[in-house]
Enzyme design. Structure first.
Site, PDB file in Angstrom:
ATOM      1  N   GLY A   1     -33.711 -18.987 -33.706  1.00  0.00           N
ATOM      2  CA  GLY A   1     -34.117 -17.819 -34.334  1.00  0.00           C
ATOM      3  C   GLY A   1     -33.184 -16.684 -33.525  1.00  0.00           C
ATOM      4  N   ALA A   2     -31.674 -16.778 -33.618  1.00  0.00           N
ATOM      5  CA  ALA A   2     -31.007 -16.062 -32.828  1.00  0.00           C
ATOM      6  C   ALA A   2     -30.160 -14.935 -33.952  1.00  0.00           C
ATOM      7  CB  ALA A   2     -29.918 -16.760 -32.134  1.00  0.00           C
ATOM      8  N   GLY A   3     -30.675 -15.109 -35.180  1.00  0.00           N
ATOM      9  CA  GLY A   3     -30.101 -14.058 -36.228  1.00  0.00           C
ATOM     10  C   GLY A   3     -30.597 -12.631 -35.952  1.00  0.00           C
ATOM     11  N   ARG A   4     -31.559 -12.282 -35.185  1.00  0.00           N
ATOM     12  CA  ARG A   4     -31.835 -11.172 -35.014  1.00  0.00           C
ATOM     13  C   ARG A   4     -33.030 -10.904 -33.922  1.00  0.00           C
ATOM     14  NH1 ARG A   4     -35.909  -9.644 -40.048  1.00  0.00           N
ATOM     15  NH2 ARG A   4     -37.625 -11.302 -39.782  1.00  0.00           N
TER      16      ARG A   4
ATOM     17  N   ASP B   1     -33.452 -24.744 -40.304  1.00  0.00           N
ATOM     18  CA  ASP B   1     -34.722 -24.553 -40.290  1.00  0.00           C
ATOM     19  C   ASP B   1     -35.384 -25.310 -38.935  1.00  0.00           C
ATOM     20  OD1 ASP B   1     -37.528 -24.257 -40.731  1.00  0.00           O
ATOM     21  OD2 ASP B   1     -37.504 -24.880 -42.495  1.00  0.00           O
ATOM     22  N   VAL B   2     -35.820 -24.471 -38.088  1.00  0.00           N
ATOM     23  CA  VAL B   2     -36.241 -25.200 -36.815  1.00  0.00           C
ATOM     24  C   VAL B   2     -37.355 -26.325 -37.000  1.00  0.00           C
ATOM     25  CG1 VAL B   2     -35.541 -23.455 -35.323  1.00  0.00           C
ATOM     26  CG2 VAL B   2     -37.813 -23.500 -36.169  1.00  0.00           C
TER      27      VAL B   2
ATOM     28  N   SER C   1     -46.635 -15.716 -25.390  1.00  0.00           N
ATOM     29  CA  SER C   1     -47.142 -14.390 -25.948  1.00  0.00           C
ATOM     30  C   SER C   1     -48.476 -13.879 -24.964  1.00  0.00           C
ATOM     31  CB  SER C   1     -47.478 -14.428 -27.530  1.00  0.00           C
ATOM     32  OG  SER C   1     -48.153 -13.325 -27.706  1.00  0.00           O
TER      33      SER C   1
ATOM     34  N   TYR D   1     -51.598 -17.468 -34.545  1.00  0.00           N
ATOM     35  CA  TYR D   1     -50.429 -17.188 -33.665  1.00  0.00           C
ATOM     36  C   TYR D   1     -51.067 -17.746 -32.095  1.00  0.00           C
ATOM     37  CZ  TYR D   1     -46.891 -14.398 -31.424  1.00  0.00           C
ATOM     38  OH  TYR D   1     -45.741 -13.796 -30.594  1.00  0.00           O
TER      39      TYR D   1
ATOM     40  N   LYS E   1     -48.779 -20.093 -29.530  1.00  0.00           N
ATOM     41  CA  LYS E   1     -48.429 -19.672 -28.282  1.00  0.00           C
ATOM     42  C   LYS E   1     -49.407 -20.120 -27.180  1.00  0.00           C
ATOM     43  CE  LYS E   1     -45.076 -17.330 -29.942  1.00  0.00           C
ATOM     44  NZ  LYS E   1     -43.470 -18.234 -29.743  1.00  0.00           N
TER      45      LYS E   1
END
Length: 257
Positions: free
Chosen positions: A20-23, A70-71, A148, A161, A165
């Site tokens: 998820g390092a794109g943003r 895609d993870v 989270s 979610y 988490k």
């Protein structure tokens, strides 16, 4: 997968895969780790975002490799880790940041949305750990998951979610026990309210005003603050820390949400 060639370029002291390092927090973590001397694998489902983060790291003098993936795809994550290892040496860490989120009342939760959240948010970190173990260095290595506040406190309209988490917090402690004898530290960071691009797509200004009011420090967090905590847990200064869920949340988890 459109990855860069796997020819080895340089051996780095630290080689860390960041999902998820794109943003958002993932990008901030990749940039922070690279500034500290790590070679980072920039894994993101959007190729353009992965390339952008990697280019930013390299422009600043760091080492990075864009790894579109895609993870939820175990084979893809394993291949990405192999490509990173071939380029910079055995992996010393993984940061499991990638997530896909939909909020809503429990009676309106659609099966495709639940399946996707579980695939990205729960399968993805497990594949990340497997990839690290398959391509790890001989020395100590580190896993950092992203938890989270919903794992600690009830929050309406977040059942899927919260399930993800809550599981992340639990498996962080479980894996610390399972993998500790192998020299693997496993920790997690719980960010507070941080207005990342992804979060802003599901939380409006009124929502952030509520979160700010619920935070004892009276403000929202910044991506760089979460990245600093991630870098700490990845690094040698945290060498005797494992099984910890570090709350970087401005104190929001000490108050009712």
């Amino acid at each position: 997968m459109g990855q860069e060639p796997a020819a080895r370029q340089v051996i780095a002291r630290e080689v860390i895969l960041v999902t998820g390092a794109g943003r958002g927090i993932g990008r901030a973590a990749a940039e922070r780790l690279a500034r500290g001397g790590a070679a980072v694998g920039v894994l993101d489902i959007v190729p353009e975002l992965a390339e952008e983060t990697a280019a930013t790291v390299k422009a600043a003098g760091g080492l990075a490799l864009a790894l579109p993936c895609d993870v939820a795809d175990r084979g893809g994550v394993m291949d990405a880790a192999g490509t990173l290892s071939a380029a910079f040496g055995p992996l010393t860490g993984v940061v499991n940041d990638a997530m896909w989120i939909r909020y809503g009342p429990v009676d309106q939760l659609a099966e495709p949305d639940l399946d996707r959240m579980l695939a990205v948010g729960l399968k993805g970190p497990i594949w990340g750990v497997q990839a690290l173990l398959a391509h790890r260095s001989d020395g100590p290595v580190s896993v950092v998951n992203i938890a989270s506040p919903v794992a600690d406190l009830g929050m309406a309209n977040t059942v899927a979610y919260t399930a993800v988490k809550g599981a992340i917090a639990a498996i962080t402690r479980q894996l610390a026990v399972e993998l500790g004898p192998q020299g693997v530290r496993v920790n997690a960071v719980t960010p507070g309210a941080v207005p990342t691009p992804g979060a802003r797509s599901i939380v409006d200004e009124a929502g952030y005003a509520k979160r700010r009011a619920q935070t004892p420090l009276g403000r929202l967090g910044e991506e760089s603050e979460i990245a600093a905590a991630i870098a700490f847990l990845c690094g040698p200064d945290a060498g005797f820390i494992t099984g910890e869920v570090l709350h970087v949340d401005g104190g929001i988890t000490v108050k009712s949400m």
